[in-house]
Scaffold this motif. Structure first.
Motif, mmCIF file in Angstrom:
data_model
loop_
_atom_site.group_PDB
_atom_site.id
_atom_site.type_symbol
_atom_site.label_atom_id
_atom_site.label_comp_id
_atom_site.label_asym_id
_atom_site.label_seq_id
_atom_site.Cartn_x
_atom_site.Cartn_y
_atom_site.Cartn_z
ATOM 1 N N CYS A 96 0.848 -1.191 0.000
ATOM 2 C CA CYS A 96 0.000 0.000 0.000
ATOM 3 C C CYS A 96 0.881 1.238 0.000
ATOM 4 O O CYS A 96 1.418 1.619 1.045
ATOM 5 N N TYR A 97 1.040 1.826 -1.147
ATOM 6 C CA TYR A 97 1.788 3.075 -1.261
ATOM 7 C C TYR A 97 1.268 3.833 -2.482
ATOM 8 O O TYR A 97 0.781 3.232 -3.447
ATOM 9 N N PRO A 98 1.329 5.146 -2.467
ATOM 10 C CA PRO A 98 0.775 5.938 -3.572
ATOM 11 C C PRO A 98 1.642 5.887 -4.819
ATOM 12 O O PRO A 98 2.869 5.695 -4.744
ATOM 13 N N GLY A 99 0.988 6.066 -5.968
ATOM 14 C CA GLY A 99 1.739 6.102 -7.222
ATOM 15 C C GLY A 99 2.736 7.235 -7.254
ATOM 16 O O GLY A 99 3.765 7.149 -7.936
ATOM 17 N N GLY A 100 2.459 8.293 -6.510
ATOM 18 C CA GLY A 100 3.382 9.421 -6.471
ATOM 19 C C GLY A 100 4.747 9.065 -5.921
ATOM 20 O O GLY A 100 5.744 9.699 -6.263
ATOM 21 N N SER A 101 4.816 8.043 -5.071
ATOM 22 C CA SER A 101 6.115 7.621 -4.531
ATOM 23 C C SER A 101 7.032 7.144 -5.639
ATOM 24 O O SER A 101 8.218 7.510 -5.686
ATOM 25 N N GLN A 102 6.493 6.328 -6.541
ATOM 26 C CA GLN A 102 7.315 5.814 -7.635
ATOM 27 C C GLN A 102 7.684 6.921 -8.610
ATOM 28 O O GLN A 102 8.821 6.978 -9.100
ATOM 29 N N ARG A 103 6.745 7.836 -8.887
ATOM 30 C CA ARG A 103 7.063 8.967 -9.771
ATOM 31 C C ARG A 103 8.168 9.820 -9.158
ATOM 32 O O ARG A 103 9.072 10.280 -9.860
ATOM 33 N N LEU A 107 10.696 7.542 2.486
ATOM 34 C CA LEU A 107 11.362 8.814 2.234
ATOM 35 C C LEU A 107 10.879 9.516 0.972
ATOM 36 O O LEU A 107 11.087 10.720 0.805
ATOM 37 N N SER A 108 10.252 8.768 0.048
ATOM 38 C CA SER A 108 9.699 9.400 -1.154
ATOM 39 C C SER A 108 8.180 9.531 -1.080
ATOM 40 O O SER A 108 7.544 9.954 -2.047
ATOM 41 N N ASP A 109 7.587 9.195 0.067
ATOM 42 C CA ASP A 109 6.137 9.271 0.235
ATOM 43 C C ASP A 109 5.669 10.719 0.095
ATOM 44 O O ASP A 109 6.128 11.598 0.824
ATOM 45 N N PRO A 110 4.754 10.996 -0.851
ATOM 46 C CA PRO A 110 4.267 12.373 -0.998
ATOM 47 C C PRO A 110 3.411 12.791 0.193
ATOM 48 O O PRO A 110 2.433 12.125 0.526
ATOM 49 N N GLN A 111 3.797 13.867 0.819
ATOM 50 C CA GLN A 111 3.065 14.368 1.978
ATOM 51 C C GLN A 111 2.070 15.454 1.552
ATOM 52 O O GLN A 111 2.325 16.193 0.600
#
Length: 347
Positions: free
Chosen positions: A267-274, A294-298
């Motif tokens: 479970c992680y947002p697509g924005g993390s990979q972008r 660390l790349s999780d969009p806040q």
């Protein structure tokens, strides 16, 4: 109205909707020479949180705008979150907000006007908490619900903080825990626990008022807020603007405690990979856990603050006096001279 879930009407959520840093670089690139305005203290060339204009009396006018699609289902909370997020840019410059203007895009054929009214009521509540007025705005018929604010603020120019003025040796602090992007994705999947939903909502609706206080500290050398690019992305902007590199001590990064159980469910947002695709080549080797955190969009994230070594004790006392917990009182890393191999090294 109680049956309406706003997140079902948008393809993205919160600051996770932000265009990736790599694509944004292409959009902002221009062959047209821009006029030089000596009164523009901070402009688009700085990649900072807001523009700042010199009013000529020792005061700078801060101007910013921020908007996005729903990150929560409740319209009142959506208005609160979007407003706290937009106002944060003024605090991140060390300033005091003075006025806000609403930006509303609404699918009038899908969602009743009464729902949009709730969004605006949430916005007014946060503006009141910041001591400002929601003074007007603009609205359009839009395929997806969109809301945010344009915010003006003031700052004594001597107290202006930027993300490009860090110095080697500065210790790094973060005023909110990382993880609301992962929790918002869990909400869209229907697996978010109620206690975690409450944690995320409290984080995203808490104003970064401390930024105005930090602006008055000479020991605070650089500051930004952590939003859609994640901690790594916004720290990378700080490093590149300052001509430095950074070291992150991962076990000292404040993180929402329940994140591992959601990551175990992929479970992680697509924005993390972008985000990672945009700047991963600048970062040292990471584990999957480190990369996703660390790349999780806040959305409406905390302030990332670079503090000179001689001001650390005073800064930590200030954090404690303002109710921050132990995880925020400890530095998560430091700035150092430019490393030829990595902009950011995680240990």
């Amino acid at each position: 109205m109680e049956d309406i879930k706003l997140t079902q009407y948008s393809h993205g959520a919160g600051c996770g909707c932000k265009i990736s840093p790599a694509i944004l670089d292409k959009i902002l690139h221009s062959s047209v020479p821009s006029a030089v305005d000596p009164l523009l203290l901070v402009g688009n060339d700085k990649r900072d949180d807001a523009a700042v204009f010199d009013l000529g009396n020792g005061t700078g006018l801060i101007s910013t705008t921020d908007f996005f699609m729903p990150i929560v289902d409740d319209p009142y909370d959506f208005g609160r979150i979007a407003s706290a997020n937009a106002i944060s840019d003024v605090y991140a410059m060390g300033g005091k907000p003075i006025m806000a203007i609403a930006i509303l895009g609404w699918p009038i054929d899908k969602l009743p006007a009464e729902v949009a009214q709730k969004v605006l009521e949430g916005a007014r509540s946060i503006c009141a908490a910041a001591g400002i007025t929601l003074a007007g705005g603009h609205s359009i018929d839009c395929p997806e619900p969109v809301f945010g604010l344009s915010v003006n603020g003031l700052v004594d120019i001597k107290n202006l903080k930027q993300n490009s003025t860090g110095t080697a040796g500065c210790r790094l602090y973060l005023t909110k825990a990382i993880g609301v992007g992962i929790l918002s994705t869990a909400q869209k999947r229907g697996i978010l626990l109620p206690e975690d939903a409450a944690i995320a909502l409290k984080s995203m609706t808490t104003l970064n008022k401390l930024g105005e206080i930090f602006g008055k500290l000479d020991s605070v050398k650089a500051m930004t807020d952590v939003t859609g690019f994640g901690l790594l992305g916004h720290l990378a902007e700080m490093c590149e603007g300052s001509g430095l590199s950074a070291v992150i001590e991962f076990d000292k990064v404040p993180v929402i405690k329940s994140l591992p159980q959601y990551l175990e469910q992929n479970c992680y947002p697509g924005g993390s990979q972008r985000n990672w695709n945009s700047y991963g080549h600048k970062i040292s080797n990471l584990t999957d856990l480190q990369r996703f955190v660390l790349s999780d969009p806040q959305t409406s994230g905390g302030l990332l603050v670079a503090v000179a070594p001689d001001g650390v004790d005073e800064f930590e006392r200030l954090l404690e006096e303002n109710g921050l917990t132990q995880s925020h009182l400890t530095s998560l890393g430091y700035l150092e001279d430019r490393n030829p191999e990595y902009i950011i090294r995680v240990i």
